[in-house]
Design a protein around this motif. Structure first.
Motif, PDB file in Angstrom:
ATOM      1  N   ILE A   1      -7.168  -0.553   4.641  1.00  0.00           N
ATOM      2  CA  ILE A   1      -6.315   0.545   4.123  1.00  0.00           C
ATOM      3  C   ILE A   1      -7.016   1.937   4.106  1.00  0.00           C
ATOM      4  O   ILE A   1      -6.643   2.787   4.764  1.00  0.00           O
ATOM      5  CB  ILE A   1      -5.504   0.462   2.710  1.00  0.00           C
ATOM      6  CG1 ILE A   1      -4.640  -0.978   2.642  1.00  0.00           C
ATOM      7  CG2 ILE A   1      -5.000   1.594   2.258  1.00  0.00           C
ATOM      8  CD1 ILE A   1      -3.643  -0.683   3.778  1.00  0.00           C
ATOM      9  N   ALA A   2      -8.182   1.948   4.015  1.00  0.00           N
ATOM     10  CA  ALA A   2      -9.068   3.168   3.886  1.00  0.00           C
ATOM     11  C   ALA A   2      -9.525   3.622   5.483  1.00  0.00           C
ATOM     12  O   ALA A   2      -9.439   4.391   5.672  1.00  0.00           O
ATOM     13  CB  ALA A   2     -10.309   2.690   3.205  1.00  0.00           C
TER      14      ALA A   2
ATOM     15  N   GLU B   1      -9.246 -11.945  -4.679  1.00  0.00           N
ATOM     16  CA  GLU B   1     -10.225 -10.734  -4.767  1.00  0.00           C
ATOM     17  C   GLU B   1     -11.081 -10.586  -3.951  1.00  0.00           C
ATOM     18  O   GLU B   1     -11.501  -9.399  -3.593  1.00  0.00           O
ATOM     19  CB  GLU B   1     -10.945 -10.874  -6.209  1.00  0.00           C
ATOM     20  CG  GLU B   1     -11.904  -9.756  -6.652  1.00  0.00           C
ATOM     21  CD  GLU B   1     -10.820  -8.213  -6.434  1.00  0.00           C
ATOM     22  OE1 GLU B   1     -11.811  -7.524  -5.797  1.00  0.00           O
ATOM     23  OE2 GLU B   1      -9.942  -8.210  -6.856  1.00  0.00           O
TER      24      GLU B   1
ATOM     25  N   MET C   1      -9.229  -9.001  -0.845  1.00  0.00           N
ATOM     26  CA  MET C   1      -8.979  -7.720  -1.537  1.00  0.00           C
ATOM     27  C   MET C   1     -10.009  -6.583  -1.217  1.00  0.00           C
ATOM     28  O   MET C   1      -9.946  -5.553  -0.500  1.00  0.00           O
ATOM     29  CB  MET C   1      -8.577  -7.438  -2.842  1.00  0.00           C
ATOM     30  CG  MET C   1      -6.922  -7.945  -3.117  1.00  0.00           C
ATOM     31  SD  MET C   1      -5.631  -6.984  -2.077  1.00  0.00           S
ATOM     32  CE  MET C   1      -5.543  -5.543  -2.951  1.00  0.00           C
ATOM     33  N   ALA C   2     -11.325  -6.910  -1.687  1.00  0.00           N
ATOM     34  CA  ALA C   2     -12.495  -6.278  -1.429  1.00  0.00           C
ATOM     35  C   ALA C   2     -13.143  -6.151  -0.239  1.00  0.00           C
ATOM     36  O   ALA C   2     -13.757  -5.100   0.346  1.00  0.00           O
ATOM     37  CB  ALA C   2     -13.649  -6.926  -2.633  1.00  0.00           C
TER      38      ALA C   2
ATOM     39  N   ARG D   1      -8.705  -3.597   1.254  1.00  0.00           N
ATOM     40  CA  ARG D   1      -9.016  -2.254   0.709  1.00  0.00           C
ATOM     41  C   ARG D   1      -9.621  -1.586   1.956  1.00  0.00           C
ATOM     42  O   ARG D   1      -9.333  -0.339   2.186  1.00  0.00           O
ATOM     43  CB  ARG D   1      -9.926  -2.453  -0.542  1.00  0.00           C
ATOM     44  CG  ARG D   1      -9.036  -2.773  -1.845  1.00  0.00           C
ATOM     45  CD  ARG D   1      -9.592  -2.380  -3.052  1.00  0.00           C
ATOM     46  NE  ARG D   1      -9.188  -3.182  -4.179  1.00  0.00           N
ATOM     47  CZ  ARG D   1      -9.771  -4.265  -4.627  1.00  0.00           C
ATOM     48  NH1 ARG D   1     -10.871  -4.855  -4.150  1.00  0.00           N
ATOM     49  NH2 ARG D   1      -9.091  -4.866  -5.562  1.00  0.00           N
TER      50      ARG D   1
ATOM     51  N   SER E   1      -3.960   3.271  -2.335  1.00  0.00           N
ATOM     52  CA  SER E   1      -4.052   2.338  -3.011  1.00  0.00           C
ATOM     53  C   SER E   1      -3.517   0.901  -2.479  1.00  0.00           C
ATOM     54  O   SER E   1      -2.532   0.869  -1.605  1.00  0.00           O
ATOM     55  CB  SER E   1      -4.061   2.464  -4.434  1.00  0.00           C
ATOM     56  OG  SER E   1      -2.727   2.530  -4.664  1.00  0.00           O
ATOM     57  N   ALA E   2      -4.129  -0.213  -2.806  1.00  0.00           N
ATOM     58  CA  ALA E   2      -3.305  -1.601  -2.473  1.00  0.00           C
ATOM     59  C   ALA E   2      -3.311  -2.570  -3.826  1.00  0.00           C
ATOM     60  O   ALA E   2      -3.858  -2.574  -4.807  1.00  0.00           O
ATOM     61  CB  ALA E   2      -4.059  -2.366  -1.479  1.00  0.00           C
TER      62      ALA E   2
ATOM     63  N   SER F   1       0.827  -1.048  -0.008  1.00  0.00           N
ATOM     64  CA  SER F   1      -0.014  -0.012  -0.050  1.00  0.00           C
ATOM     65  C   SER F   1       0.854   1.332   0.191  1.00  0.00           C
ATOM     66  O   SER F   1       1.927   1.491   0.786  1.00  0.00           O
ATOM     67  CB  SER F   1      -1.115  -0.054   1.189  1.00  0.00           C
ATOM     68  OG  SER F   1      -1.695   1.227   1.251  1.00  0.00           O
TER      69      SER F   1
END
Length: 424
Positions: A254-255, A243, A246-247, A251, A203-204, A199
């Motif tokens: 990180i947000a 995926e 990540m979703a 993500r 973004s990642a 990151s």
């Protein structure tokens, strides 16, 4: 470019080995390094927890990039100190590194932002912790809040074991300040995977996955260690699961960190349990795993340096990374007695011979050179890594190389990668 690499274990040897392949690398300095890293870098005898000395070293060397390998200097705020001095750093701030240095911080963050993980509660009193263990029922997991060298998470098969784990942390002080607060959480069923993502603060980018073997003996028996071996890729972690991870996890995490004022720049280790309901977080780490890093980096089919530089600069990540098709296995050779007390200064033979085998790299973890002789200097001594056309081929190569290495008391698991053999 001139790079300063902080750390001296197997993970850092793998990073040094990969960085040394970059056509953009002009000079590499490592602190403290080890005999394996010394083949690629000038080593400075500064311990990774000596933040003031590391800052002074960086001021003298004036690197274009500092890569921080272990969690301790990150938890102590090394990245902040270096950034304040105007340097480019691969590694999160002290505030962001709390995702590893405080289990309570990580679990509360996940609870606030709806990131899937095990049910939990936090305790500082043993009686209340034991009561919650009974509310959950065995098996149950007891975790020391702070850094405990990979040994602070105790899986308890019975309530008696849970009572002993609570006592170990809250009454006996076995983990010092790290164990004065504990997280008690439900036991999750499934397969565990170590997933890595880079990151730049916003973004990642996925950076591969591996499966680690934590317990000391074959068949996943015995006490936990820092890791006795790993393999990559992990068949249970396919593109669809990646995926989803990540979703639903990476993500949003990180947000969440950015929203709470501590944007994350570095590699995020996501320990996942692949359950029947999907991936759930076991734990986060603020650095590459060890020995997972040693298994993953040989599969990366591109220059690592510009990728780390982009993360440190916070200027945007590539859309994807290139990976070799081969499988990779890393087997750890450990000192007699590890993870308990062990001797050091024991002569090691066969490392060069093992490293000459096709597809094999031997990463130094706990080694030193005394009077020109390679000797043991830690619990986990070497990581013997091999590439193969499939997991079975990589396993065969790794053990063929391991069998050329010897030192008194040496032990290694003989079943690294067993879960992946025969799977599609």
């Amino acid at each position: 470019m001139k790079v300063l690499l902080v750390g001296g274990g197997g993970r850092e040897h793998a990073l040094a080995w990969k960085l040394a392949q970059s056509p953009r690398l002009g000079a590499l300095v490592a602190a403290p390094g080890n005999p394996g890293i010394a083949a690629h870098a000038d080593c400075a005898p500064v311990k990774d927890g000596a933040v003031d000395e590391l800052v002074a070293l960086a001021r003298r060397e004036r690197p274009d990039l500092v890569v921080v390998g272990p969690e301790l200097p990150l938890a102590l705020g090394l990245a902040d100190r270096l950034r304040a001095a105007g340097m480019s750093v691969f590694g999160p701030s002290q505030a962001a590194a709390r995702i590893e240095s405080s289990k309570v911080f990580a679990k509360d963050l996940m609870a606030r932002h709806g990131i899937p993980t095990a049910a939990f509660r936090v305790f500082t009193r043993a009686e209340a912790a034991r009561a919650y263990c009974r509310e959950l029922g065995a098996p149950v997991v007891v975790k020391a809040d702070g850094l405990a060298a990979g040994k602070g998470a105790i899986v308890c098969a019975s309530l008696d074991e849970a009572d002993r784990a609570v006592a170990l942390c809250l009454e006996d002080g076995a983990f010092g300040d790290a164990g004065r607060t504990v997280v008690v959480e439900e036991f999750m069923t499934g397969e565990e995977v170590s997933f890595f993502a880079l990151s730049d603060g916003v973004s990642a980018l996925p950076f591969g996955a591996a499966q680690d073997h934590k317990t000391v003996w074959d068949g996943d028996r015995g006490p936990n260690t820092g890791g006795m071996g790993a393999y990559s890729p992990a068949p249970v972690f396919d593109a669809a699961v990646q995926e989803r991870a990540m979703a639903e996890i990476v993500r949003p995490t990180i947000a969440a960190l950015a929203k709470e004022g501590c944007p994350y720049q570095g590699v995020l280790y996501v320990g996942l349990m692949i359950t029947s309901a999907g991936p759930r977080v076991v734990e986060f780490n603020c650095r590459f795993g060890d020995p997972e890093c040693q298994a993953i980096l040989p599969r990366l089919d591109q220059d690592l340096l510009p990728v780390l530089e982009a993360v440190a600069a916070g200027r945007g990540l590539p859309a994807s990374l290139a990976w070799r098709r081969e499988a990779s296995v890393c087997v750890v050779a450990a000192s007699g007695g590890y993870p308990g007390p062990y001797d050091t200064g024991v002569a090691i033979t066969g490392v060069e011979e093992a490293g000459r085998l096709a597809g094999v790299t031997v990463f130094h973890a706990g080694t030193a050179r005394r009077d020109g002789v390679l000797v043991t200097a830690g619990g986990r001594v070497l990581g013997v890594q091999a590439l193969g056309g499939d997991i079975a081929g990589a396993i065969a190569r790794a053990y063929a190389a391991l069998d050329r290495i010897a030192f008194p008391g040496m032990h290694a698991r003989r079943d690294i990668g067993h879960r992946a053999v025969g799977r599609p």
